[in-house]
Every structure is written in C-alpha cells, then in structure tokens.
Write an enzyme that holds these catalytic residues in place. Structure first.
Site, PDB file in Angstrom:
ATOM      1  N   CYS A   2       0.822  -1.217   0.000  1.00  0.00           N
ATOM      2  CA  CYS A   2       0.000   0.000   0.000  1.00  0.00           C
ATOM      3  C   CYS A   2       0.850   1.258   0.000  1.00  0.00           C
ATOM      4  O   CYS A   2       0.526   2.240   0.675  1.00  0.00           O
ATOM      5  CB  CYS A   2      -0.917  -0.007   1.214  1.00  0.00           C
ATOM      6  SG  CYS A   2      -2.224  -1.228   1.119  1.00  0.00           S
ATOM      7  N   GLU A 105       0.642  -3.540   4.456  1.00  0.00           N
ATOM      8  CA  GLU A 105      -0.708  -3.553   3.903  1.00  0.00           C
ATOM      9  C   GLU A 105      -1.673  -3.033   4.966  1.00  0.00           C
ATOM     10  O   GLU A 105      -1.466  -3.260   6.163  1.00  0.00           O
ATOM     11  CB  GLU A 105      -1.141  -4.975   3.521  1.00  0.00           C
ATOM     12  CG  GLU A 105      -0.561  -5.494   2.227  1.00  0.00           C
ATOM     13  CD  GLU A 105      -1.230  -4.915   0.998  1.00  0.00           C
ATOM     14  OE1 GLU A 105      -2.096  -4.033   1.155  1.00  0.00           O
ATOM     15  OE2 GLU A 105      -0.891  -5.341  -0.117  1.00  0.00           O
TER      16      GLU A 105
END
Length: 231
Positions: A2, A105
């Site tokens: 991410c 993440e």
C-alpha cells in the site's frame, strides 16, 4: 503493497543477500538506511549491473515518461502487462533490484480504521524485488526524471487487500534478472512464472499510527502484543 515499505539495513547487507561476487560501485553510502516508513517519491537503494560491476544508487520510487505529464506518477507496473506496455517501453530493458526489509498492507477488518500489517520473509533475509527504471550509469548522470517502479503481481494468499504485491526473486533468479545478457524473453518468464511463493513470507499486525513519513524508527515494525505472526 500500500505504498509504504522499510529499507533499514545497509547496502552491504543487501549485496550479501544477492551473493554477487562482482565489485560494487557504491553511490548509496555505507551506513544503514534506517527507512522504516518509506513512501512513494522516497530515494531508495537500487541495484543494477553495469558491465561486470554491480552498481548501487539512490533512486526515486516512482517513474513516468516525460510525455505523460497529465497522470500521476506510477510506483508499480503490473507483471502481466509491463513487457508490452507502451507507457513503460523506455525502461523495460533497464532491469534492477530493490532490496527491502518489509512492506505494509492496510486491511479493513470492520473497525473505524484499517488495520496495518507488516509482511516480511520468514527467514528475515532481505526481500529482492524486481524493478525497472531510469537511473544513473556511466553514460547517464543523475537527473530529475530518474525513478523506478516495482514489478507487481496479484499473487494472492497474503494480506493483499490491494490485490498486488512486489514480484520477489530468490538470489539466483535476481542475479539472472540483473544480468544484461539475459534476453528480454527470459526476463519476462522469470517475473511471470518464477517469483517467490507465498510460503516464503509471514505477516502480522502492527500498531496503527504510522502517519507522516517523518515518523521513523524500529517501533513501526514491532508486532502488536498478542498478534499472531505468520497469520
């Protein structure tokens, strides 16, 4: 991935993981990088092979061709399209490795905020990520348009809320990927079919407040008390 990762070890730890006997041209420095919370546009250590030498430079994470001024700067290139994508045509021949310690993440688990997870190798070795980019070499001095992107894949099986993760290679394949003599067709086979399996990794919950990239330190990679590693 991410958009956050860690690269806290020093360049010589990453060279040892690659296990390349070639002499090193080192423009990345000898000190630990201590980047626990690196975001896109950060300068990250990047390896490529220059003749018989392995070269390390600090290169911006993110790249786009100079004609693509009306779009955001990509930080990744999808594995199934990159070799034949006009957007990345200029840098597809310029293969590199970014060695990182872990990536993050954020997962929606039903709470008011998404829960961050850290993903790393089970053996704690550096993660050798396939990349392509525009970077300095003997004929090309550092310039403002330099940058690189990770090759990414939606491999599945991890905490992959964003449906993509870096294409990671074992040391033998990373060396073959870096070798300029490796044909482009073989490089495409490596990234498509020979990336490391999910079983090489573990992941666990970490504390929520990562926030601004100025927030650095080993506390950012510490499991939450009671968090199950290798979830």
């Amino acid at each position: 991935m991410c958009g956050r990762l860690s690269q806290y070890r020093g360049i010589h730890d990453f060279v040892a993981a690659l296990n390349i006997p070639n002499a090193l041209i080192n423009y990345a420095g000898d000190q630990p990088f201590e980047l626990y919370n690196a975001a896109p546009s950060a300068q990250l250590a990047l390896f490529h092979q220059e003749g018989q030498f392995l070269r390390a430079d600090m290169v911006r994470w993110g790249w786009r061709p100079d004609w693509a001024t009306d779009c955001a700067v990509p930080i990744k290139a999808r594995v199934e399209r990159v070799a034949h994508n006009l957007f990345f045509r200029a840098i597809w021949p310029h293969r590199a490795i970014s060695a990182i310690d872990n990536w993050f993440e954020w997962v929606d688990e039903g709470g008011p905020k998404k829960q961050p997870y850290l993903i790393r190798r089970k053996d704690r070795a550096p993660i050798l990520c396939a990349a392509i980019g525009q970077y300095p070499n003997a004929e090309h001095k550092p310039e403002e348009h330099d940058g690189f992107v990770f090759i990414s894949a939606g491999q599945g099986g991890m905490v992959d809320a964003q449906d993509w993760q870096p294409v990671t290679l074992n040391p033998e394949l990373a060396r073959e990927w870096l070798n300029p003599a490796t044909p482009k067709e073989r490089a495409e086979q490596i990234m498509l079919f020979q990336r490391e399996p999910t079983e090489a990794f573990e992941w666990f919950k970490i504390d929520r407040p990562m926030g601004n990239v100025q927030n650095q330190g080993a506390h950012l990679i510490t499991p939450i008390a009671g968090s199950d590693e290798d979830a």
